[in-house]
Design a protein around this motif. Sequence first.
Motif, PDB file in Angstrom:
ATOM      1  N   LEU A 125       0.798  -1.211  -0.069  1.00 10.05           N
ATOM      2  CA  LEU A 125      -0.244  -0.029   0.072  1.00 10.05           C
ATOM      3  C   LEU A 125       0.771   1.233   0.117  1.00 10.05           C
ATOM      4  CD1 LEU A 125      -2.911  -0.814   2.584  1.00 10.05           C
ATOM      5  CD2 LEU A 125      -3.089  -0.353   0.152  1.00 10.05           C
ATOM      6  N   HIS A 161      -6.838   1.105   0.767  1.00  9.73           N
ATOM      7  CA  HIS A 161      -6.887   0.856  -0.710  1.00  9.73           C
ATOM      8  C   HIS A 161      -7.947   1.529  -1.589  1.00  9.73           C
ATOM      9  CE1 HIS A 161      -6.737  -2.283  -4.052  1.00  9.73           C
ATOM     10  NE2 HIS A 161      -5.735  -1.252  -4.340  1.00  9.73           N
ATOM     11  N   VAL A 218      -0.887  -4.940  -5.063  1.00  7.97           N
ATOM     12  CA  VAL A 218      -1.760  -4.986  -3.583  1.00  7.97           C
ATOM     13  C   VAL A 218      -2.843  -5.643  -3.568  1.00  7.97           C
ATOM     14  CG1 VAL A 218      -2.786  -2.860  -2.546  1.00  7.97           C
ATOM     15  CG2 VAL A 218      -0.975  -2.396  -3.719  1.00  7.97           C
TER      16      VAL A 218
END
Length: 780
Positions: free
Chosen positions: A216, A294, A249
């Motif tokens: 992240l 996210h 991610v």
Amino acid sequence: MEKATETATYTAKTTTTPAATADGPALPGPEGPGWLRRLWAQDAFVYSLRVFIALSGAMAVCWWRDQVALVTPLFLGIIASALAETDDSWRGRLRAVLVMLGCFALAAFSVQILLPRPAWFVAGLALSTFGFTMLGAIGERYRAIASATVILALYAAISASGASSHAPVGGAAGAWQVPLLLLAGAAWYALLSLLWCALFPHQPVRQNLAQLYDQLGAYLRLKASLFEPVRGVDVERRRLALAQTNGRVVAALNATKESIFSRWSTGGGGGTRALPTGRMLRHLNLYFLAQDIHERASSSHHHYNAWADVLFHSDVLYRCQRVLRLQGVECARIAQALQMHQPFLRDGSVARAMDDLLGAIAYLEAQRRAEWQRPLRSLRALARNLATLDGQLDAAAHPEGGERGGDSSLLDRSPRSLADAWERVRAQLRPGAPLFRHAVRLSLALAAGHGSMQLIDPVHGYWIPLATLFVCQPTYGATLARVAQRIAGTAVGLVVGWALLRLFPSLPLQALFAVAAGVLFFVTRTTRYLTATAAITLLVLMCFNQATGEAHALILPRLLDTLIGSAIAAVAMFWVLPDWQGRRLAAVAAQALAAHAQYLREILSQYATGKVDDLDYRLARRNAHNADAALSTTLSHLLQEPRHVRSHSLAGMRMLVASHTLLNYLSALGAHRAGPAGPAADLAQEAGAYAAGRLEAVAAALRARGHGVLTGDAVRAEGWAVALEQAADAMGPWGEGDGAEGGGAARAETVRTLQTQVGLVCRQVGVIEGVVGEWGVRVG
């Protein structure tokens, strides 16, 4: 969570004492040696420690019993067992171990029976390889066990052939000694793995969380580069890199979710599970916060390069860039705190940068320049998003704060019954399925490898099919990379082994080299395959020398066998049901667009009823990101294939950028959900429904590539975008015109953001329609 604060302290219970933690006894805490904490924080070190204990224990027993010839099958059994290991709870690991040992026993004893009959052996090898490969459709756990079982079958053949000619492993102790030794080595490592799972149940979860927050942080720092207010910047290239980073991610999110779920699910059956407590609750909170971070990190509120022209003489974009970069650094520091069991103290730099950004926006608003109206509206939404993201970072520093509000359920993707497992396998039993094609290709390649072995060296040539097995990968690019790395690694390992044998003739010292080589193999097998290949080659040489004292005779045959086996894998990849990614690219893109449409519909429903982070919403969001990541992966594999099969590679890159940009706009829509938007949002709801329907129509046309026709008004999306922008302008240029119907300033700001973002979505749908024309889809 909605308010950014200057300082926060991460004080998990594990930081108070180095002993008696939730991860097990006597973990190195903050008061312990720094080098020990750093080692313990590394997943590779923990993995290598288990392998070291297993290999050195087996070597010590063989030396103690004065039966050094038993080292080779024991080591090979340990290696196969370690290759079958997946992240799981101790109960899940116990079930996997029982399945693994059953498969290993079936493979080892079948090889012992069929080995004297080459025709039956090659038929059994090919059929079992196909069957075990297809079992990988059930899930990651079974994929690892199936792959390791095929490897163990070849290890059994190698050990049995060595026992019959060189080493005294077989004859005197009976014909079944080799299978039993292989199973003993596998069971020994499995026992260590089970004990490790029981003693340190949460260590893999924490390491996965640390990896997730580190990814992240990398995504946020890369996202910050889009805010560089410099004319002529290649924004599309940066967006392409951002889409590829987003794939990592997503992979980290999926790995963390499965790691948490496997331990959470141990408390119950397939129904509703009790809410976790203690450390597991903190881990679950950190995972959900990472999902929210996210979503906000992947949000886009405007075309940032257009802002660079309009706001060229302001530093506001630099201030946006600074906030994002600092938040990326904070994510990386949270990752380090998780790894090291150390306090995480925020220094307030993000809060100060946020104050500077808000001040810069307020200064620009005070100028009341008409050309700044729309960019500043988006900048205000961006600032709110960044402030909330900072609040989530603050909450991540206090994961022990209690149960998360809302729906905390997770979707169980594992098969619920044998019928469900069979259905997954059956769905892949078709010529177009990538797993089916790989299973057929690998089976025929191993049969060809065994045939070559019979012509060249029927007794010791099993390194030919073994090299084929390790080199033959599901994709062309991965296979070609493995061919080069396998050959180079084997050559390096043989040269190093020859030198060590000449320099250090002592057998005890060579035993230490073998253990060290085995540890090095497992540390590097997923990151540096050339080094891993060199290490396993060195291990084989040392073990062979322990058993026979004739390792020098193995050097040239091993190199020749590797060359032949790698060549067979390369030929099979090119000629046996090649799975060229260009043929699948349109279908993968269609899947991404359909997932985006479902995500958009779920978001719009929450603007009508109010924000709820339930399982349906989180599943739609995760499916959209997974589909976008799959498109990125498919494209990267496509670019490694021969030029003559790279169909639509340029269109694929444009589609990936367009798809990820659309996902960014959708993420911003999801990030700004609040209470019901009310009747003022009717226009945006109607436009959003049109955009979702249009995306589904584009997906359907892509699936029928070559025969697809995308009907409808191609310019209608632009019309919706213009209408929404005008509606947002009419609500007040600088946020004052809230109106009675809007229900106040907060609701009016929500409606303006909804209108702006849906307008961006509609305009992006028009971009996507332009890209699909390059796939043979007629638009009109």
